[in-house]
Design an enzyme around this catalytic site. Structure first.
Site, PDB file in Angstrom:
ATOM      1  N   LYS A   1       1.568  -1.107  -0.264  1.00  0.00           N
ATOM      2  CA  LYS A   1       0.066  -0.040  -0.359  1.00  0.00           C
ATOM      3  C   LYS A   1       0.790   1.195   0.710  1.00  0.00           C
ATOM      4  O   LYS A   1       2.088   1.164   0.706  1.00  0.00           O
ATOM      5  CB  LYS A   1      -0.926   0.430   1.422  1.00  0.00           C
ATOM      6  CG  LYS A   1      -2.171  -0.779   1.589  1.00  0.00           C
ATOM      7  CD  LYS A   1      -1.972  -0.725   2.746  1.00  0.00           C
ATOM      8  CE  LYS A   1      -3.870  -2.057   2.998  1.00  0.00           C
ATOM      9  NZ  LYS A   1      -4.817  -1.316   1.821  1.00  0.00           N
TER      10      LYS A   1
ATOM     11  N   ARG B   1      -9.857 -11.248   2.942  1.00  0.00           N
ATOM     12  CA  ARG B   1     -11.054 -12.239   1.491  1.00  0.00           C
ATOM     13  C   ARG B   1     -10.392 -13.565   2.124  1.00  0.00           C
ATOM     14  O   ARG B   1     -11.336 -14.713   1.762  1.00  0.00           O
ATOM     15  CB  ARG B   1     -11.852 -11.869  -0.179  1.00  0.00           C
ATOM     16  CG  ARG B   1     -10.223 -11.761  -0.643  1.00  0.00           C
ATOM     17  CD  ARG B   1     -11.412 -10.993  -2.135  1.00  0.00           C
ATOM     18  NE  ARG B   1     -11.014  -9.840  -2.003  1.00  0.00           N
ATOM     19  CZ  ARG B   1     -11.687  -8.776  -2.033  1.00  0.00           C
ATOM     20  NH1 ARG B   1     -12.265  -8.995  -3.419  1.00  0.00           N
ATOM     21  NH2 ARG B   1     -11.498  -7.639  -2.125  1.00  0.00           N
TER      22      ARG B   1
HETATM   23  N1  BES Z   1      -8.176  -3.388   4.611  1.00  0.00           N
HETATM   24  C1  BES Z   1      -8.182  -3.096   3.390  1.00  0.00           C
HETATM   25  C2  BES Z   1      -8.985  -2.583   3.697  1.00  0.00           C
HETATM   26  C3  BES Z   1     -10.080  -1.306   3.786  1.00  0.00           C
HETATM   27  C4  BES Z   1      -9.185   0.067   3.031  1.00  0.00           C
HETATM   28  C5  BES Z   1      -9.865  -1.322   5.010  1.00  0.00           C
HETATM   29  C6  BES Z   1     -10.212   1.262   4.231  1.00  0.00           C
HETATM   30  C7  BES Z   1     -10.484   0.267   5.606  1.00  0.00           C
HETATM   31  C8  BES Z   1     -10.383   1.360   5.083  1.00  0.00           C
HETATM   32  C9  BES Z   1      -8.131  -4.846   2.220  1.00  0.00           C
HETATM   33  O1  BES Z   1      -7.749  -5.584   2.632  1.00  0.00           O
HETATM   34  C10 BES Z   1      -7.541  -4.288   0.971  1.00  0.00           C
HETATM   35  O2  BES Z   1      -6.688  -3.321   0.483  1.00  0.00           O
HETATM   36  N2  BES Z   1      -8.288  -4.032   0.111  1.00  0.00           N
HETATM   37  C11 BES Z   1      -8.410  -3.477  -1.723  1.00  0.00           C
HETATM   38  C12 BES Z   1      -8.788  -4.379  -2.586  1.00  0.00           C
HETATM   39  C13 BES Z   1      -7.776  -4.209  -3.869  1.00  0.00           C
HETATM   40  C14 BES Z   1      -6.876  -4.298  -3.915  1.00  0.00           C
HETATM   41  C15 BES Z   1      -8.533  -5.435  -4.335  1.00  0.00           C
HETATM   42  C16 BES Z   1      -8.647  -2.602  -2.086  1.00  0.00           C
HETATM   43  O3  BES Z   1      -9.927  -2.311  -1.396  1.00  0.00           O
HETATM   44  O4  BES Z   1      -8.059  -1.302  -2.605  1.00  0.00           O
HETATM   45 MN    MN Z   2      -5.279  -5.360   2.158  1.00  0.00          MN
END
Ligand code: BES
Ligand code: MN
Ligand code: ZN
Length: 501
Positions: A281, A355
């Site tokens: 990230k 997931r």
């Molecule tokens: N933990 C994150 C989602 C999240 C984002 C929680 C902002 C709280 C605040 C999750 O694991 C994630 O990174 N999801 C990605 C998925 C994508 C790579 C398909 C996302 O939502 O960007």
């Molecule tokens: Mn994530």
């Protein structure tokens, strides 16, 4: 903090702050406010007349009584327009007035129950509301602050609810007790999320879960990496493989006394820190990623109320706790892993890790054939884009079940909003080389994308997925508490398990 209910005279109550209320537009207050006004020689009426206080929802008027009555100060809280008044306004008024009392350095607070009089709300419901709000609204997480740590002398120690109608006292007391139990659980959830990932590791979550189980006489199992490997949890373990922190798969079981008709599984996403893994990230998005175990915190906290709440259904709580870290041993984009049910997953983005952990959590619990499954997960940024931090996204394979959960949530002030799952969405998680991918179409992976993935692992058991990525963390305080972790989901789960299941 102690909360008591007393059937006594308002004007004669001795305290640091006496809280009464006023609907917007009322110039001649009656009820409790009227009698306090009389004891103050009409001072409140005069202030209203001079338009220095209008009664808008959550506004406060502080009056020094100068010995006219035993209360040192009177706080009048605005209830807003009477036509618009409901339980949510009552909660806002409770929160605003108690925070005001705290600012005024009151230790003993007497208050009437906003909404019980002409507001027409039920005594038990209002009792629960003040039980919840008084703990939640005044809570702060300051264990890591060396100086500003609230000294106990600056805290409200006693809240006395003054009720004129003796017949209502019992109902209010019952409500207060339930509300306080729920609030303490939600504070546990908040504090767990507030803890930095350095402290709140999978091991720490397992230890807290053990403590919760012990205090509530619940059965607990904690599986480590080797146990999970034996069970074939290749999906969950693939996320854990990049981290030095050992994963902990946590299961807690509650069985009610006597016969029960239903068995409900509650699963919480327990990623104690989400760096994104090798699909790292950006720095800004990582700042709050210690909150990626908010679902886990909510389900563990829910289990902490079992002794008090005693739902009539059997409950299995699952948390597949792990970090998501980049390293030489981390899962790579393009790797294929196999979940406990044999289905294979092509990991295209290691940041869609939640997931993947939930897949094995679901497989594990499905073997026990629960009647219903609810999962809470900070699953997607897309859900935050869709609903902000105001509402949780609800997705399901069973409409009637989802409607009950949504109702249970909204009643408690935890807003739930349903998002649709279409067959077109289900198509989009197909992989060229495995059974599914863990993302969706490039740049267009939505909240539903995560849901249809998890759906593959619940085997047609009625299932509700609650994406709490937005409301799990707020940037501005609201009536329920300070900015930061909210402990969202606890109130919804407890309400569902006791009143809807
Ligand atoms: N933990 C994150 C989602 C999240 C984002 C929680 C902002 C709280 C605040 C999750 O694991 C994630 O990174 N999801 C990605 C998925 C994508 C790579 C398909 C996302 O939502 O960007
Ligand atoms: Mn994530
Ligand atoms: Zn995550």
């Amino acid at each position: 903090m102690k909360i008591e209910v007393k059937n006594q005279n308002l004007e004669n109550s001795k305290c640091d702050a006496l809280i009464v209320n006023l609907f917007e537009g009322i110039t001649n207050p009656g009820g409790g406010t009227g009698s306090v006004d009389e004891a103050l020689d009409g001072l409140i009426k005069r202030i209203i007349k001079e338009e220095e206080f209008k009664g808008s929802l959550g506004s406060n008027l502080v009056i020094r009584t100068n010995g006219a009555i035993p209360a040192k100060k009177v706080i009048v809280v605005g209830l807003g327009k009477k036509e618009k008044f409901d339980i949510s306004s009552a909660r806002k008024a409770m929160s605003a007035s108690l925070r005001c009392a705290k600012r005024e350095k009151a230790k003993t607070v007497c208050t009437i129950l906003h909404g019980a009089g002409t507001g027409g709300l039920e005594a038990n419901e209002l009792g629960q509301a003040i039980g919840e709000i008084s703990h939640l609204a005044l809570h702060s997480f300051d264990k890591y602050k060396s100086k500003e740590k609230d000294s106990p002398k600056n805290e409200i120690q006693t809240i006395i609810i003054i009720e004129a109608d003796k017949k209502k006292v019992k109902a209010i007391e019952t409500g207060v007790k339930r509300g306080s139990t729920i609030a303490k659980a939600q504070i546990l959830a908040r504090d767990l999320v507030s803890e930095p990932a350095l402290a709140a590791t999978p091991t720490m979550l397992a230890n807290v879960a053990r403590q919760v189980a012990k205090e509530n006489n619940l059965k607990i199992k904690v599986l480590d990496r080797a146990d999970c490997l034996k069970l074939g949890m290749g999906a969950y373990l693939s996320i854990a493989q990049g981290s030095e922190e050992p994963p902990k798969f946590i299961e807690i079981k509650y069985t009610p006394k006597g016969k029960h008709k239903k068995h409900i599984a509650i699963i919480g996403k327990g990623v104690t820190f989400d760096s994104g893994g090798l699909s790292l990230k950006p720095a800004g998005s990582m700042e709050t990623m210690k909150d990626d175990m908010s679902g886990a915190a909510a389900v563990i906290a829910t289990m902490s109320t079992m002794k008090e709440i005693q739902p009539k259904v059997a409950i299995t709580m699952i948390v597949a706790a792990t970090e998501n870290m980049p390293s030489g041993t981390a899962i790579r984009p393009g790797d294929v892993v196999r979940a406990m049910n044999g289905k294979t997953i092509e990991i295209l983005n290691t940041d869609a890790e939640g997931r993947v952990t939930l897949a094995d959590a679901a497989c594990y619990v499905v073997k026990q054939k629960p009647d219903e499954i609810i999962d809470l997960a900070t699953l997607t940024g897309a859900c935050v884009v869709a609903l902000g931090d105001t509402a949780c996204g609800v997705m399901t394979n069973n409409q009637a079940f989802a409607e009950k959960v949504i109702k249970a949530g909204n009643e408690t002030g935890e807003r739930m909003w349903q998002l649709p799952l279409f067959d077109e969405d289900r198509e989009k998680i197909k992989s060229d080389i495995a059974d599914m991918i863990n993302t969706g179409s490039k740049g267009k992976s939505g909240a539903q994308n995560g849901a249809v993935f998890i759906e593959q692992y619940v085997n047609d058991i009625p299932w509700v997925h609650i994406d709490i990525a937005g409301p799990s963390w707020i940037d501005k305080e609201n009536e329920w508490g300070a900015k930061g972790p909210t402990g969202v989901g606890v109130r919804t789960l407890i309400n569902y398990l006791t009143n809807y299941a």
